[in-house]
Design a protein around this motif. Structure first.
Motif, mmCIF file in Angstrom:
data_model
loop_
_atom_site.group_PDB
_atom_site.id
_atom_site.type_symbol
_atom_site.label_atom_id
_atom_site.label_comp_id
_atom_site.label_asym_id
_atom_site.label_seq_id
_atom_site.Cartn_x
_atom_site.Cartn_y
_atom_site.Cartn_z
ATOM 1 N N UNK A 142 -7.166 10.741 -8.345
ATOM 2 C CA UNK A 142 -7.636 10.304 -7.015
ATOM 3 C C UNK A 142 -8.377 8.971 -7.124
ATOM 4 N N UNK A 143 -9.143 8.845 -8.197
ATOM 5 C CA UNK A 143 -9.911 7.613 -8.386
ATOM 6 C C UNK A 143 -8.952 6.433 -8.567
ATOM 7 N N UNK A 144 -7.886 6.690 -9.298
ATOM 8 C CA UNK A 144 -6.883 5.630 -9.464
ATOM 9 C C UNK A 144 -6.293 5.251 -8.097
ATOM 10 N N UNK A 145 -6.032 6.273 -7.283
ATOM 11 C CA UNK A 145 -5.446 6.000 -5.966
ATOM 12 C C UNK A 145 -6.401 5.156 -5.108
ATOM 13 N N UNK A 146 -7.708 5.360 -5.317
ATOM 14 C CA UNK A 146 -8.680 4.587 -4.527
ATOM 15 C C UNK A 146 -8.565 3.087 -4.812
ATOM 16 N N UNK A 147 -8.083 2.742 -5.995
ATOM 17 C CA UNK A 147 -7.944 1.309 -6.293
ATOM 18 C C UNK A 147 -6.716 0.724 -5.587
ATOM 19 N N UNK A 148 -5.916 1.581 -4.944
ATOM 20 C CA UNK A 148 -4.803 1.049 -4.151
ATOM 21 C C UNK A 148 -5.281 0.480 -2.820
ATOM 22 N N UNK A 149 -6.522 0.779 -2.476
ATOM 23 C CA UNK A 149 -7.057 0.214 -1.239
ATOM 24 C C UNK A 149 -7.357 -1.254 -1.525
ATOM 25 N N UNK A 150 -6.535 -2.123 -0.960
ATOM 26 C CA UNK A 150 -6.690 -3.545 -1.292
ATOM 27 C C UNK A 150 -6.115 -4.405 -0.195
ATOM 28 N N UNK A 151 -6.535 -5.649 -0.174
ATOM 29 C CA UNK A 151 -5.878 -6.639 0.682
ATOM 30 C C UNK A 151 -4.723 -7.170 -0.154
ATOM 31 N N UNK A 152 -4.024 -8.184 0.337
ATOM 32 C CA UNK A 152 -2.902 -8.688 -0.452
ATOM 33 C C UNK A 152 -3.365 -9.311 -1.762
ATOM 34 N N UNK A 153 -4.639 -9.720 -1.812
ATOM 35 C CA UNK A 153 -5.101 -10.384 -3.036
ATOM 36 C C UNK A 153 -6.277 -9.701 -3.723
ATOM 37 N N UNK A 154 -7.006 -8.857 -3.006
ATOM 38 C CA UNK A 154 -8.280 -8.370 -3.553
ATOM 39 C C UNK A 154 -8.398 -6.849 -3.516
ATOM 40 N N UNK A 155 -9.058 -6.300 -4.526
ATOM 41 C CA UNK A 155 -9.395 -4.879 -4.529
ATOM 42 C C UNK A 155 -10.589 -4.685 -3.583
ATOM 43 N N UNK A 156 -10.506 -3.695 -2.726
ATOM 44 C CA UNK A 156 -11.597 -3.484 -1.759
ATOM 45 C C UNK A 156 -12.738 -2.674 -2.350
ATOM 46 N N UNK A 157 -12.418 -1.807 -3.307
ATOM 47 C CA UNK A 157 -13.449 -0.942 -3.884
ATOM 48 C C UNK A 157 -13.550 -1.196 -5.388
ATOM 49 N N UNK A 158 -14.766 -1.487 -5.830
ATOM 50 C CA UNK A 158 -14.997 -1.668 -7.265
ATOM 51 C C UNK A 158 -15.499 -0.336 -7.820
ATOM 52 N N UNK A 159 -14.998 0.039 -8.966
ATOM 53 C CA UNK A 159 -15.355 1.357 -9.512
ATOM 54 C C UNK A 159 -15.899 1.207 -10.935
ATOM 55 N N UNK A 160 -17.051 1.809 -11.191
ATOM 56 C CA UNK A 160 -17.603 1.827 -12.547
ATOM 57 C C UNK A 160 -17.550 3.272 -13.054
#
Ligand SMILES: Nc1ncnc2c1ncn2[C@@H]1O[C@H](COP(=O)(O)OP(=O)(O)O)[C@@H](O)[C@H]1O
Ligand SMILES: [Mg+2]
Length: 320
Positions: A142-160
């Motif tokens: 699920x966490x990996x899927x959250x990194x699919x939230x993005x604009x055409x150029x940028x990741x919207x959510x940064x995850x540590x």
């Protein structure tokens, strides 16, 4: 109380994450710069790994402070034992996103919209998960899927993802190949060197009110022994030094010499530890482990409370 005898205003070796006691080594600085750089440049997922007690949670707390000053929107999960539904619940609650619907797609859409709004407002949203080695495969997916939230150029959510070395091992498994490929930056905490251990002990004593001109409380030889038995792991250094102060006071020792530290190390069976194994005092099943774990969890919970309400430091919790 040993404090009066040693001329201290407070207990120097509490294990709560008090920012006043932050000890910056070049390695710690490097890990911190890595985290802030990764977040600022929107790398997506960043990992932070290191042995138990080497300062990961301390570093995460420092990062939370920094993010607060830099208009970061943070969700901090320090309890990693959760399922996928709980993950979403926690993330939405931590970010303060209201969502009545229980449907996953609606919740995801809400999160996506909120992240886009943050992005347009020039803000960065960061999800930090501590003890990430405990996350299950479905939750990691699920966490990996959250990194699919993005604009055409940028990741919207940064995850540590912060965790023990087992996290690195877990990420090597074939099932987690896709997640591994998305980790763009890897940061590490490391044990202290002999010199750093000495400086760390002196610095904590100084902050707790020890005189810097008079007799040192620990002799240089004693801090060498502290390093020998702690392997440079700050949490174990704290344990050894705190108990050496207690015993040193009972025996009226100033300065504290190697024999006092050695006796404490034997008491906690640190003398039976293989150099690369985790210290016996931190292994499950011992009283020390449960009390340390308890103190750590309590410290983390309190620090979250502190971050969200006031910037005052916590009252110190003495062992005596
Ligand atoms: N850089 C540091 N400066 C000051 N104290 C530290 C530092 N790193 C670790 N400590 C001490 O060691 C304890 C354990 O560190 P912690 O961050 O909980 O380790 P981890 O999360 O890696 O298990 C902390 O509560 C703190 O007292
Ligand atoms: Mg921790």
């Amino acid at each position: 109380m040993y404090k009066t005898y040693y001329g201290l205003k407070e207990n120097p070796f509490n294990v709560n994450p008090d920012p006043r006691y932050l000890f910056m080594t070049p390695e710690f600085e490097e890990a911190f710069s890595g985290l802030t750089y990764g977040i600022q440049t929107r790398k997506g997922i960043i990992s932070l790994t290191g042995e138990v007690g080497t300062g990961k949670t301390t570093l995460v707390n420092r990062l939370l402070d920094w993010l607060q000053q830099h208009r970061g929107k943070t969700a901090f999960l320090f309890n990693s034992r959760m399922n996928s539904v709980q993950l979403f619940d926690f993330v939405l609650a931590e970010f303060g996103i209201a969502c009545d619907s229980q449907s996953k797609s609606n919740r995801l859409m809400k999160l996506n919209q909120w992240l886009l709004d943050r992005f347009r407002a020039g803000e960065t949203a960061i999800l930090i998960i501590d003890e990430a080695q405990n996350l299950t495969f479905p939750v990691l997916e699920e966490i990996r899927m959250l990194t699919n939230l993005e604009t055409s150029t940028q990741k919207l959510l940064q995850i540590v993802l912060s965790g023990q070395p087992e996290l690195e091992e877990k990420l090597k498994l074939p099932e987690l190949r896709q997640l591994r490929q998305r980790i763009m930056l890897r940061c590490k905490t490391r044990p202290l060197t002999k010199q750093q251990t000495h400086d760390y002990v002196c610095e904590r004593l100084r902050i707790a009110g020890a005189s810097t001109s008079g007799q040192p409380i620990f002799s240089a030889k004693a801090t060498e022994i502290v390093h020998l038995y702690s392997l440079g792991i700050p949490r174990v250094i704290n344990l050894l030094c705190e108990n050496s102060l207690i015993n040193g006071y009972v025996e009226q020792k100033l300065p504290i010499e190697p024999d006092t530290v050695e006796a404490v190390a034997r008491e906690f069976q640190l003398d039976e530890v293989e150099p690369i194994a985790p210290p016996a005092s931190l292994q499950p099943g011992t009283d020390v482990y449960s009390s340390e774990a308890f103190i750590q969890n309590l410290g983390e919970a309190l620090s979250r409370f502190r971050l969200s309400t006031t910037r005052e430091s916590l009252p110190s919790r003495g062992r005596k």
